[in-house]
Design an enzyme around this catalytic site. Structure first.
Site, PDB file in Angstrom:
ATOM      1  N   TYR A  50     -15.429  -4.470   6.624  1.00  0.00           N
ATOM      2  CA  TYR A  50     -13.961  -4.021   6.545  1.00  0.00           C
ATOM      3  C   TYR A  50     -13.296  -4.315   7.938  1.00  0.00           C
ATOM      4  CZ  TYR A  50      -9.822  -0.604   6.836  1.00  0.00           C
ATOM      5  OH  TYR A  50      -8.704  -0.156   6.749  1.00  0.00           O
TER       6      TYR A  50
ATOM      7  N   HIS B 251     -12.809   9.957   3.645  1.00  0.00           N
ATOM      8  CA  HIS B 251     -13.363  10.016   5.087  1.00  0.00           C
ATOM      9  C   HIS B 251     -13.667  11.452   5.565  1.00  0.00           C
ATOM     10  CE1 HIS B 251     -11.283   6.044   4.850  1.00  0.00           C
ATOM     11  NE2 HIS B 251     -12.194   5.644   5.650  1.00  0.00           N
TER      12      HIS B 251
ATOM     13  N   ARG C 227     -15.516  11.963  17.122  1.00  0.00           N
ATOM     14  CA  ARG C 227     -14.224  11.118  16.449  1.00  0.00           C
ATOM     15  C   ARG C 227     -12.958  11.677  16.725  1.00  0.00           C
ATOM     16  NH1 ARG C 227     -18.140   8.628  15.703  1.00  0.00           N
ATOM     17  NH2 ARG C 227     -18.916   7.884  13.780  1.00  0.00           N
TER      18      ARG C 227
ATOM     19  N   LYS D 146     -10.272  -6.857   9.239  1.00  0.00           N
ATOM     20  CA  LYS D 146      -8.827  -6.282   9.979  1.00  0.00           C
ATOM     21  C   LYS D 146      -8.842  -7.172  11.214  1.00  0.00           C
ATOM     22  CE  LYS D 146      -7.604  -2.953   7.423  1.00  0.00           C
ATOM     23  NZ  LYS D 146      -5.986  -3.409   6.814  1.00  0.00           N
TER      24      LYS D 146
ATOM     25  N   PRO E 211      -4.727   2.309  14.562  1.00  0.00           N
ATOM     26  CA  PRO E 211      -4.618   3.782  14.578  1.00  0.00           C
ATOM     27  C   PRO E 211      -6.154   4.292  14.671  1.00  0.00           C
ATOM     28  CG  PRO E 211      -4.112   2.995  12.398  1.00  0.00           C
ATOM     29  CD  PRO E 211      -4.192   1.431  13.280  1.00  0.00           C
TER      30      PRO E 211
ATOM     31  N   SER F 235      -7.418  -1.018  12.345  1.00  0.00           N
ATOM     32  CA  SER F 235      -8.450   0.000  12.394  1.00  0.00           C
ATOM     33  C   SER F 235      -9.223   0.096  13.456  1.00  0.00           C
ATOM     34  CB  SER F 235      -9.271   0.007  11.285  1.00  0.00           C
ATOM     35  OG  SER F 235     -10.498   0.777  11.358  1.00  0.00           O
ATOM     36  N   SER F 236      -9.354   1.122  14.085  1.00  0.00           N
ATOM     37  CA  SER F 236     -10.242   1.316  15.429  1.00  0.00           C
ATOM     38  C   SER F 236     -11.761   0.582  14.947  1.00  0.00           C
ATOM     39  CB  SER F 236     -10.169   2.719  15.774  1.00  0.00           C
ATOM     40  OG  SER F 236     -10.782   3.649  14.986  1.00  0.00           O
ATOM     41  N   CYS F 237     -12.061   0.449  13.757  1.00  0.00           N
ATOM     42  CA  CYS F 237     -13.450   0.230  13.580  1.00  0.00           C
ATOM     43  C   CYS F 237     -13.771  -1.223  14.219  1.00  0.00           C
ATOM     44  CB  CYS F 237     -13.773   0.441  12.128  1.00  0.00           C
ATOM     45  SG  CYS F 237     -12.976  -0.837  11.060  1.00  0.00           S
TER      46      CYS F 237
ATOM     47  N   GLY G 134       0.843  -1.250  -0.060  1.00  0.00           N
ATOM     48  CA  GLY G 134       0.035   0.011  -0.001  1.00  0.00           C
ATOM     49  C   GLY G 134       0.952   1.303   0.019  1.00  0.00           C
ATOM     50  N   ALA G 135       1.858   1.056  -0.524  1.00  0.00           N
ATOM     51  CA  ALA G 135       2.929   2.387  -0.703  1.00  0.00           C
ATOM     52  C   ALA G 135       2.232   3.530  -1.325  1.00  0.00           C
ATOM     53  CB  ALA G 135       4.384   1.948  -0.935  1.00  0.00           C
ATOM     54  N   GLY G 136       1.361   3.034  -2.142  1.00  0.00           N
ATOM     55  CA  GLY G 136       0.907   4.508  -2.937  1.00  0.00           C
ATOM     56  C   GLY G 136      -0.125   5.210  -2.423  1.00  0.00           C
ATOM     57  N   GLY G 137      -0.670   4.581  -1.120  1.00  0.00           N
ATOM     58  CA  GLY G 137      -1.899   5.136  -0.384  1.00  0.00           C
ATOM     59  C   GLY G 137      -1.285   6.107   0.548  1.00  0.00           C
ATOM     60  N   MET G 138      -2.187   6.621   1.523  1.00  0.00           N
ATOM     61  CA  MET G 138      -1.981   7.911   2.056  1.00  0.00           C
ATOM     62  C   MET G 138      -0.932   7.368   3.182  1.00  0.00           C
ATOM     63  SD  MET G 138      -4.296  10.333   4.636  1.00  0.00           S
ATOM     64  CE  MET G 138      -5.065   8.881   5.742  1.00  0.00           C
TER      65      MET G 138
ATOM     66  N   ASN H  27      -8.957   7.111  13.450  1.00  0.00           N
ATOM     67  CA  ASN H  27      -9.221   7.871  12.200  1.00  0.00           C
ATOM     68  C   ASN H  27      -7.956   8.696  11.595  1.00  0.00           C
ATOM     69  OD1 ASN H  27     -11.828   6.784  11.859  1.00  0.00           O
ATOM     70  ND2 ASN H  27     -12.326   8.136  13.432  1.00  0.00           N
TER      71      ASN H  27
END
Length: 313
Positions: free
Chosen positions: A139, A183, A213, A143, A167, A110-112, A14-18, A169
Site C-alpha cells: 500500500y 483500522h 500512533r 501511495k 494525513p 498516507s503516513s505509511c 472514493g466518495a463512498g468511503g470514510m 491515521n
C-alpha cells in the site's frame, strides 16, 4: 446567488468511503458542483475507462480519496492486491487528468509512506529515505508512486497544482468496523462495545500496547482538504496533516472504554504483529499553513461511537 450551472465542477474519487463521505458532509462543499461516481461508474483500475470518463466530464478539480484500504490483517493477507490496485488507481487518474487539462488535483496519501525506523519527526522530505514497514509495504509503495507522479507532472507543467496531502491515521463517521478490515480505533470501538453488551470481563490487545500512533478525526481531514482546494497554489508539493501528537495503543483502548462506559480489564497477546513502534508526523509545514485539527480525541471517539451505534451495533 451561485447556481449549480456556475459552480466549478469537483470530482471526488472514493466518495463512498470514510474520507469521501466526510468531504460530502463539509459545509464548503456547497460551493462546488460535485461528481461522486461509484467504482461501478468509474473504475479507476481501468485505464481506458478512466481516461474516457475524465475527458467526458472535464472536472475543474479532483480530490483523489479512492483506495483499497485495510488493517494489518488485510495487508498481510493480500499484498499483491493492495500494491496493484492502489498503483493502478493513482497512475490512471493522474494521467487522465493531465490529458484532459484538469488543473487542480488534491491527492490523499498516507503516513505509511515514511520509513519504518524513524519513529517521530516524520517530515515530508524523509519519504524514500529508508525501509518501509513490511506489514503495509505494498500500500505504501502505491501511495509513493502516485505522489511522485504528481510531483513529476508539475515539474513538466508548472501551471498544474497536483498537490499531495499526507494525513496521519484516521477514524470517524463512515469508518469500517468489521474486525477483518478495520483500522485501530474502529476495531477497538467494536471490541469494547461487544464486551459491554456481552458482559465480557476482558478485551484482548495485540502486543504490549506501548506502540504509539497518531490519529485524527476524519471530519478534520475533510476541513483541511477543502481549505487546500480553495487555494492549491498556497500548498507545498506535499503536506503532512495531523494533530502533531500521539498516544499509545493502551491509551486508545482506555479512551474508548471511558466513552463506552466499559469497566473490564485488558489482556495483551504478545505473539500478534503490531507494526511500527511509533509513527508521528512533523506538522511544521501545516503550522506555517495556518491550520490544525479542531476535534479532541474523546470528542472524535464519542462521535464515532454514536455513528457505530446508529449504523452497526
Amino acid at each position: 446567488m451561485t447556481t449549480q450551472a456556475t459552480r466549478p465542477v469537483l470530482l471526488i474519487t472514493g466518495a463512498g468511503g470514510m474520507v469521501g463521505r466526510n468531504l460530502l458532509d463539509h459545509p464548503d462543499i456547497a460551493g462546488w458542483q460535485v461528481l461522486a461516481p461509484s467504482s461501478r461508474d468509474l473504475d479507476l483500475c481501468d485505464k481506458a475507462a478512466t481516461e474516457a470518463w475524465i475527458a467526458r466530464h472535464r472536472p475543474d478539480a479532483v480530490i483523489h480519496a479512492a483506495g483499497l484500504v485495510g488493517g494489518i490483517q488485510a495487508n498481510l493477507a493480500q499484498p499483491v492486491r493492495f500494491l496493484t490496485a492502489n498503483t493502478e488507481m493513482g497512475l490512471n487518474l493522474v494521467q487522465a487528468c493531465r490529458q484532459a487539462g484538469v488543473g487542480t488535483l488534491i491527492n490523499l496519501a498516507s503516513s505509511c509512506m515514511y520509513p519504518r525506523d524513524l519513529g517521530d519527526g516524520l517530515a515530508e522530505d524523509l519519504v524514500l529515505t529508508g525501509m518501509l514497514e513490511p506489514t503495509n509495504e505494498g500500500y505504501a509503495l502505491a501511495k509513493i508512486v502516485t505522489m511522485r507522479l504528481c510531483q513529476y507532472a508539475m515539474r513538466e507543467d508548472p501551471d498544474l497544482a497536483y498537490k499531495t496531502l499526507i494525513p496521519c491515521n484516521l477514524y470517524g463517521k463512515w469508518d469500517k468496523f468489521d474486525p477483518a478490515r478495520s483500522h485501530l480505533i474502529p476495531a477497538i470501538i467494536h471490541k469494547v462495545h461487544q464486551a459491554q453488551v456481552t458482559g465480557a470481563p476482558t478485551v484482548e490487545i495485540w502486543g504490549d500496547g506501548t506502540a504509539r500512533r497518531e490519529f485524527m478525526y476524519a471530519g478534520d481531514l475533510a476541513d483541511a482538504v477543502m481549505r487546500a482546494l480553495a487555494d492549491p497554489a498556497a500548498l507545498p508539493d506535499t503536506l503532512n496533516i495531523g494533530p502533531g501528537h500521539d498516544h499509545s495503543i493502551n491509551d486508545y483502548y482506555a479512551a474508548v472504554a471511558r466513552v463506552i462506559g466499559w469497566q473490564g480489564s485488558f489482556v495483551h497477546d504478545l505473539d500478534r504483529p503490531v507494526g511500527m513502534k511509533r509513527k508521528l508526523l512533523d506538522v511544521a509545514r501545516q503550522t506555517d499553513w495556518g491550520w490544525a485539527p479542531a476535534t479532541t480525541l474523546e470528542q472524535g471517539i464519542r462521535a464515532t461511537y454514536d455513528f457505530y451505534q446508529e449504523h452497526h451495533a
